[in-house]
Scaffold this active site. Structure first.
Site, PDB file in Angstrom:
ATOM      1  N   SER A 147       0.877  -1.031   0.011  1.00  0.00           N
ATOM      2  CA  SER A 147      -0.184  -0.073   0.006  1.00  0.00           C
ATOM      3  C   SER A 147       0.839   1.238  -0.010  1.00  0.00           C
ATOM      4  CB  SER A 147      -0.820  -0.068   1.077  1.00  0.00           C
ATOM      5  OG  SER A 147      -1.797   1.047   1.011  1.00  0.00           O
ATOM      6  N   ASP A 160      -9.211  -4.487  -5.901  1.00  0.00           N
ATOM      7  CA  ASP A 160      -8.962  -3.479  -5.057  1.00  0.00           C
ATOM      8  C   ASP A 160      -9.657  -2.087  -5.033  1.00  0.00           C
ATOM      9  OD1 ASP A 160      -7.441  -1.833  -3.181  1.00  0.00           O
ATOM     10  OD2 ASP A 160      -5.806  -2.544  -3.613  1.00  0.00           O
ATOM     11  N   HIS A 214      -7.644  -4.995  -1.575  1.00  0.00           N
ATOM     12  CA  HIS A 214      -6.430  -4.579  -1.211  1.00  0.00           C
ATOM     13  C   HIS A 214      -5.624  -5.353  -0.239  1.00  0.00           C
ATOM     14  CE1 HIS A 214      -3.872  -1.071  -0.766  1.00  0.00           C
ATOM     15  NE2 HIS A 214      -3.851  -1.221   0.616  1.00  0.00           N
TER      16      HIS A 214
END
Length: 714
Positions: free
Chosen positions: A584, A659, A691
């Site tokens: 991320s 995601d 995600h």
């Protein structure tokens, strides 16, 4: 004799990925631990994941003895286990969630049942799956969300009243947050009952003008299904929000005029102890001005009682607590560190309760009986957490925890005791009962001695904490995991791990997660694993955290590169074999590092990275960057997608196609930029994974891929 002497070395087991991702090293815990409000007791959700059943068990805070099992799911055909639970105000009934279906990170729909603890008969709240049900203050009604509207269920008559009617997918939402509020303000239920149970305050979201994002869901079908939802990217149109108060007795709805605000957020709403006074926090779009507003529910008049401004941004507080006289507790970093403040109901400051060059990390509550406030802080070092009590006037502070590491507390309703969760980098989590007066141990509850004994057979290396000083003079917290048979005369490759997002922390003295076992596995295979928290991370004061304002990816990347250069000078490090990875924001960072630090890092892995801040959501991105229209160079100078031509080392890019948070668009356009720069790299796409990229064998396959890449390239 020779064979006996050799046995301990032979017997040492090696950590494997199948063991890690099968949960072989999972620590014991106390799931859904909740203190009761009306009795000196607590409850725990004890789930049996093998059978899919669960019990909610009641315990005595003083003795820790189990009093009873409130509900056992396997005795009722209605329950597919228990996913969540909450109590009625008199704590004689439960709201039980079962058959949950996830929507986004925090949101879900479920079948909800009212469960009378004495009668032990479950009653369905609705014949459809619903969201976020809550009891009214008198326990006679339950409000909930369904299909973007709000409903009220009457327990006595079993009648349901629909109190909003204009809810529509991707258009209007009543009482439940939109995607960006859920993700960035971290709440789903956007409605609240007042103390008298006669009014419901709620936020209405008009998403009509918000741009729409679509994802293909493959699902093994002949044709993919298209999922569409409203997602405001940086600089784009947000949902228009309005505040409403519904009167349950008169069935009337009133829109509240908050004042002269334009393009604003309502990140929190909470009724005060005065049943007809509502508080709301209102943020401007730049998030550098926060107003705490009190609203008279009978007249609809709104008054600002507290204002917070910052040259960068103001963090929303979850610690607003109203005392009996309607004075209130507030937390703020206005003096440079996050501290506790006591205000009169008029908004006049009474006292700054805590002070110092350290941060309050959790506010636990106020004890009316003694006048004490209980909180968690990093006063004992920014990597540690301890529990304290202090008088509301800021005097008589007492540290209640003795062990150095991470302590977290759940207090009994009368504040006589607290259950302390303690762990450190070398000690798996343990739960103990402690006295709130002096912190002394009363009794142990749960420990992980069996896990520690098991891990002893693996000879796992310990984390070593230190502070790295870069060439620019920046002092950064760090940890290292070295091979157990570390030899300072050898040269080792180094894999750096980081996240680096604003206010985050990876260098903390706490028992590790799945990743830590993976790091230990890599150390067993001859790697040094390191982690450095650069500027922009949290718990070292506002100045350290907010230095990255308007330039995400500049100073954090500098610090990772500079730290790698320091590490590369260690005599036992092979400076030509330093890699970096992250997920991320960490993937954004590792991508930038392999590009901007092309002569420092040999390889990088980026999982689900932001590659251009223009692609990410409005609330998060603009808090730290303002809009792309206002700050174009801040966006473009530090987005990896604009530096693809600088790639020299080995780069692995990973993303899930479903995601909803960091869209796969980020990786697809990064791939195109690398292709057009004629750069060779590796990539992996996970169909229908969000995600978190998990489910089935996904995590095992993913970590096997990353391990093989590290062994091949580093």
């Amino acid at each position: 004799m020779f064979l006996l002497a050799a046995m301990p070395a032979v017997a040492q087991q090696k950590i494997t990925l199948p063991e890690i991702w099968s949960g072989a090293f999972a620590a014991q815990g106390m799931d859904e631990l909740k203190a009761m409000d009306n009795s000196n007791e607590y409850t725990v959700l004890n789930a049996n994941y093998n059978t899919g059943s669960a019990t909610i068990d009641l315990y005595d805070f003083t003795t820790l003895n189990k009093i009873s099992t409130l509900v056992d799911s396997k005795r009722y055909k209605e329950f597919e286990g228990i996913d969540d639970y909450s109590f009625s105000p008199d704590e004689k009934q439960l709201l039980l969630a079962t058959g949950s279906e996830q929507i986004f990170r925090h949101s879900f729909v479920a079948d909800y049942y009212i469960f009378d603890i004495k009668e032990k008969v479950p009653v369905a709240v609705s014949d459809q799956k619903i969201q976020e049900p809550t009891f009214s203050a008198d326990g006679s009604k339950i409000a909930y969300g369904r299909d973007n509207n709000l409903f009220v269920y009457d327990l006595a008559t079993k009648n349901t009243k629909q109190i909003t009617t204009d809810g529509k997918k991707n258009a209007i939402i009543n009482g439940i947050t939109d995607w960006v509020y859920e993700e960035e303000f971290a709440f789903v239920r956007a409605y609240e009952w007042n103390k008298a149970g006669d009014k419901i305050a709620y936020i209405r979201f008009d998403e009509t003008a918000v741009p729409q994002f679509s994802m293909d869901m493959y699902n093994q079908g002949l044709y993919p299904q298209v999922e569409t939802f409203k997602y405001p990217k940086a600089g784009e149109k947000n949902a228009t929000v309005s505040l409403h108060i519904y009167d349950v007795k008169t069935n009337t709805d009133k829109e509240i005029k908050l004042g002269n605000y334009f393009d604003f957020y309502i990140p929190r709403l909470k009724w005060t102890n005065d049943a007809q006074t509502l508080s709301v926090q209102v943020l401007n779009r730049h998030q550098n001005n926060l107003d705490l507003i009190f609203i008279d529910a009978t007249t609809g008049t709104a008054k600002v009682v507290l204002n917070e401004k910052d040259k960068a941004y103001v963090d929303v507080t979850d610690n607003l607590t109203f005392l009996n006289d309607n004075s209130f507790i507030w937390t703020s970093e206005k003096d440079g560190y996050n501290h506790i403040y006591h205000y009169a109901k008029t908004g006049k400051l009474i006292d700054q309760v805590t002070k110092g060059a350290w941060e309050v990390t959790t506010y636990y509550g106020f004890d009316n009986k003694t006048g004490n406030i209980f909180y968690q802080s990093v006063e004992n070092g920014s990597v540690n957490r301890d529990i304290y009590r202090i008088s509301i006037n800021g005097k008589n502070k007492v540290r209640l925890t003795a062990q150095t590491g991470t302590n977290a507390a759940t207090f009994s309703p009368n504040f006589d005791y607290f259950i302390n969760s303690f762990s450190s980098a070398v000690k798996a989590t343990e739960y103990t009962l402690n006295s709130s007066k002096d912190g002394k141990l009363v009794k142990g509850i749960v420990n992980n001695d069996a896990l520690m004994t098991k891990l002893a057979n693996y000879n796992i290396p310990q984390k070593e904490f230190t502070v790295i000083t870069t060439a620019k003079g920046n002092q950064l917290n760090a940890w290292f995991i070295k091979p157990k048979d570390f030899d300072a005369t050898k040269k080792y490759p180094v894999l750096m791990y980081q996240y680096s997002g604003p206010g985050s922390q990876q260098v903390n003295n706490e028992w590790g997660s799945y990743d830590d076992y993976w790091f230990s596995m890599l150390a067993q295979q001859g790697y040094i694993v390191a982690c450095v928290d650069g500027r922009g991370t949290g718990f070292k004061g506002a100045e350290f955290k907010k230095v990255t304002y308007k330039e995400l990816g500049k100073y954090e990347v500098e610090d990772q590169i500079d730290a790698a250069k320091v590490i590369g000078q260690y005599p036992y490090v092979d400076a030509s074999r330093i890699g970096i990875w992250g997920w991320s924001y960490g993937g954004f960072m590792s991508s930038n590092c392999i590009l901007k630090g092309a002569d420092v890092f040999k390889m990088a892995i980026a999982v689900a990275p932001v590659t251009n801040w223009r692609f990410y959501d409005s609330v998060y991105t603009e808090r730290y960057m303002q809009t792309p229209q206002e700050n174009p160079t801040g966006y473009d100078d530090n987005s990896p997608i604009n530096h693809a031509s600088k790639l020299k080392g080995s780069y692995l890019l990973i993303h899930g196609t479903a995601d909803d948070n960091v869209h796969v668009q980020n990786s697809m356009l990064m791939i195109e930029a690398l292709v057009q720069a004629n750069k060779q790299f590796d990539w992996a796409i996970y169909p229908d994974r969000n995600h978190g990229i998990y489910g089935g064998k996904t995590r095992l396959q993913l970590y096997t891929k990353m391990t093989n890449f590290i062994k091949e390239k580093l």
